[in-house]
Design a protein around this motif. Sequence first.
Motif, PDB file in Angstrom:
ATOM      1  N   ALA A 742       9.127  85.134  13.671  1.00  0.00           N
ATOM      2  CA  ALA A 742       9.415  85.987  12.521  1.00  0.00           C
ATOM      3  C   ALA A 742      10.832  85.725  12.025  1.00  0.00           C
ATOM      4  O   ALA A 742      11.171  86.055  10.895  1.00  0.00           O
ATOM      5  CB  ALA A 742       9.271  87.455  12.917  1.00  0.00           C
ATOM      6  N   ASN A 743      11.663  85.112  12.873  1.00  0.00           N
ATOM      7  CA  ASN A 743      13.054  84.855  12.487  1.00  0.00           C
ATOM      8  C   ASN A 743      13.154  83.568  11.667  1.00  0.00           C
ATOM      9  O   ASN A 743      12.139  82.975  11.292  1.00  0.00           O
ATOM     10  CB  ASN A 743      13.934  84.817  13.739  1.00  0.00           C
ATOM     11  N   ASP A 744      14.380  83.105  11.442  1.00  0.00           N
ATOM     12  CA  ASP A 744      14.575  81.943  10.574  1.00  0.00           C
ATOM     13  C   ASP A 744      13.964  80.662  11.138  1.00  0.00           C
ATOM     14  O   ASP A 744      13.807  79.681  10.409  1.00  0.00           O
ATOM     15  CB  ASP A 744      16.071  81.742  10.283  1.00  0.00           C
ATOM     16  N   GLY A 745      13.593  80.667  12.412  1.00  0.00           N
ATOM     17  CA  GLY A 745      12.910  79.518  13.003  1.00  0.00           C
ATOM     18  C   GLY A 745      11.542  79.276  12.389  1.00  0.00           C
ATOM     19  O   GLY A 745      10.945  78.228  12.606  1.00  0.00           O
ATOM     20  N   GLY A 746      11.043  80.247  11.606  1.00  0.00           N
ATOM     21  CA  GLY A 746       9.711  80.093  11.012  1.00  0.00           C
ATOM     22  C   GLY A 746       9.718  79.843   9.512  1.00  0.00           C
ATOM     23  O   GLY A 746       8.682  79.562   8.931  1.00  0.00           O
ATOM     24  N   ILE A 747      10.899  79.938   8.872  1.00  0.00           N
ATOM     25  CA  ILE A 747      10.838  79.924   7.404  1.00  0.00           C
ATOM     26  C   ILE A 747      10.443  78.575   6.807  1.00  0.00           C
ATOM     27  O   ILE A 747       9.912  78.528   5.713  1.00  0.00           O
ATOM     28  CB  ILE A 747      12.134  80.433   6.710  1.00  0.00           C
TER      29      ILE A 747
END
Length: 762
Positions: A742-747
């Motif tokens: 859900a964090n920026d690792g997924g954007i």
Amino acid sequence: MQGSVFNIYGVVQGVGFRPFVHRIACKYHIAGQVINKGSYVEVIAQGAETDLQKFKTALKEDAPERASIKSIEEFPYTGADFDTFSIEVSERDSSVIFIPPDIATCRDCRQELYDPDDRRYLHSFINCTACGPRLTILESLPYDRERTSMKKFPMCPECSAEYNRITSRRYDAQPVCCNDCGPQLYILNSTYRNGEAIRRVREVIMQGKIVAIKGIGGFHLACDGRNPAAAARLRELKHRPVKPFAVMMRDLETVRRECVLTPEAEAWLDGCEKPILLLDKRADSTLPEVLAPFNPTLGVMLPYAPLQMLLFDYPDQTNMTDVLVMTSGNVAGAPICRSEEDAIQEIGSFCDCILSHDRDIRLRADDSVMALFENAPCMIRRSRGFAPLPITLAQSAGEGVLAVGGELKNAFCIARGNMAYLAPHIGDMEDVRSQAALRESIALFSRMLESKVQLVVCDLHPGYHTSAMAGELDLPLVKVQHHYAHILSCMAENNWFDKVIGVAMDGTGYGLDGTIWGGEILLTDTRTFDRVGFIAPFPLPGGDAAAREGWRAATGIFLRYMPDRAAEYTHQLELCSEAEFKLVSAMVKNRINTVECTSAGRLFDAVSALLNIARKSTFEGDAAIRLQFAAEAYEKAHRSDIYCSQLDWSNSNGECMPADRLFVYLAEKFMLEKDANACAYIFHRELAELIVRRCQAVRAQSGVNTCALSGGSFQNRLLLKLCVELLRKNNFNVLTHKMVPANDGGISLGQALYGINYSHKE
Ligand code: ZN
Ligand code: ZN
Ligand code: FE
């Protein structure tokens, strides 16, 4: 003879799938062949009808656990007859390519590892068709030994025989090796080799020292997890005062003694990916507090490589610990060290010795980190074991869309055909080493995927290094708003491409209006979005310092929403000194070094400071996580299921979610009652209330009934739980993240989805 052609889609390279097909073909007297087509495996099978049926059933039901077959197509076979069954040499197909992730050492290999009569007794690199390194040793595809870093270790005759014998567990296993022909283990700048090196490192660890250990996807820094002085020294050397250390425990029994372990947690912990799993510490845990200070949870993993097993259990005199601190061998923000040169230069001063080996790591893979929510996975860092397994998309990305991701916790994504390959976590992009690692991995993945990138997607933020890098590529470039990308990522993961009400609760991202966003309700489809809700804007005085120091945001909120009492309240709450207050007031008043934001993450920091839980953060999310723990402590001790909203939100129907009112309410309540845990809980609960009320209003206007929750603040399991419960209670269909962070690792996944739709629009 009857015959069929099966096209089998799934992760089938390097997991022993072809040998498996060969074995069942022999069992059921099937002639034909199996060919690795790159994107899928083609099986031609001829035989008697009953045998063919049995073969087909076995294909579906007995496949190796790791193969994770996605689908099987069947056609009648009309070609020439076969006499025998064979494995044909890899062929390429241009549509879909699977890159196999690394697989933890299997049970059979572990058994052999400790069998004195086995050829590979105590062999630190034991592996088989079902386990061992994959992605991290790959140079290119298809996955064959000569295209891995095992190519410099020619197989001995015995290994070669196993590799070629169908009935062997090592049939067609690319990294197969033994004590005679495999890589060598050694302590740098010493004469310790192989078994001697392991013995020595065990001794050194039990003397309370720190060792850098070359693992599967990079170096770890390790010390005895039961020795508080050793762990404290590692903290000092790594300049990491409180951020939790991950630990590796000897076995499940040890985990059970120290942590609360549900059957679901056990299955993930001991599965073939072996991620770091966040577990609640037991009340009677005997582990030192220094491993994860102020933290009721602990990140735990089990040994996943033979060397790690040997460090815990080896036939020598050392009385070894059952818990090792195993933290990534890197400088904060930089990528994990993968070569000896990097290790010496970057983490050499953090450790007393370096245990290395001569099998090169081609691609870095940090340990993946995951939590469980409602017994389902909640990925925090997606890397070893999971990346780059592709996510299927509804539309084709054609030859290639490259999404470079965000600035923190960067992971990029290449979409090709209907697959989106989310690459392993790299690091924070302010660090030049991370930038170099990003460039290098993009080149490697593009090559492996044979992707001709036609479109590049990056964040809207003008200051991101990733945006600058994307600009250098000299290809068509599109920019996507940060929180829109978060929501798209959640949609892509859930295979949901219709309109959603996107709830992005996040740290910070560049907004369309040039202010900092981060608490947004976005009515979203795959082509565009409308901002239909946001947290009441507040000033963040102090630039970068405001992201680390929650008291600044808290003071900013008072200055904006209670200007007359700001001085009194900040003083009474001991948020800051008088001098600090004067400085911050001047900043806010004159808009110097001050930005406007609607960030949920900064609001969490502000409330954490307000309640005197954490005035500052020493790492990203520190203050917010402690606020969550305080709220959870309250929840545990009280009947929170009967909680009723204490504030009247009925007159707040606009797009602006009045978190300022909640903030002031909490300030006054806290000054009166001094119960930080209760206030922390009320904050979570009422914020969820505000979000859900906004979603209801948007549904009433738009008719959209599905909510997608994304953004780093949803790593907060209490906020996630409260939002999901309240939304479901109001009959919303709720999409959440599971295998994508859900964090920026997924954007980057969301960016890729936007890029694909952008090119279809053109
Ligand atoms: Zn194995
Ligand atoms: Zn050998
Ligand atoms: Fe974000």
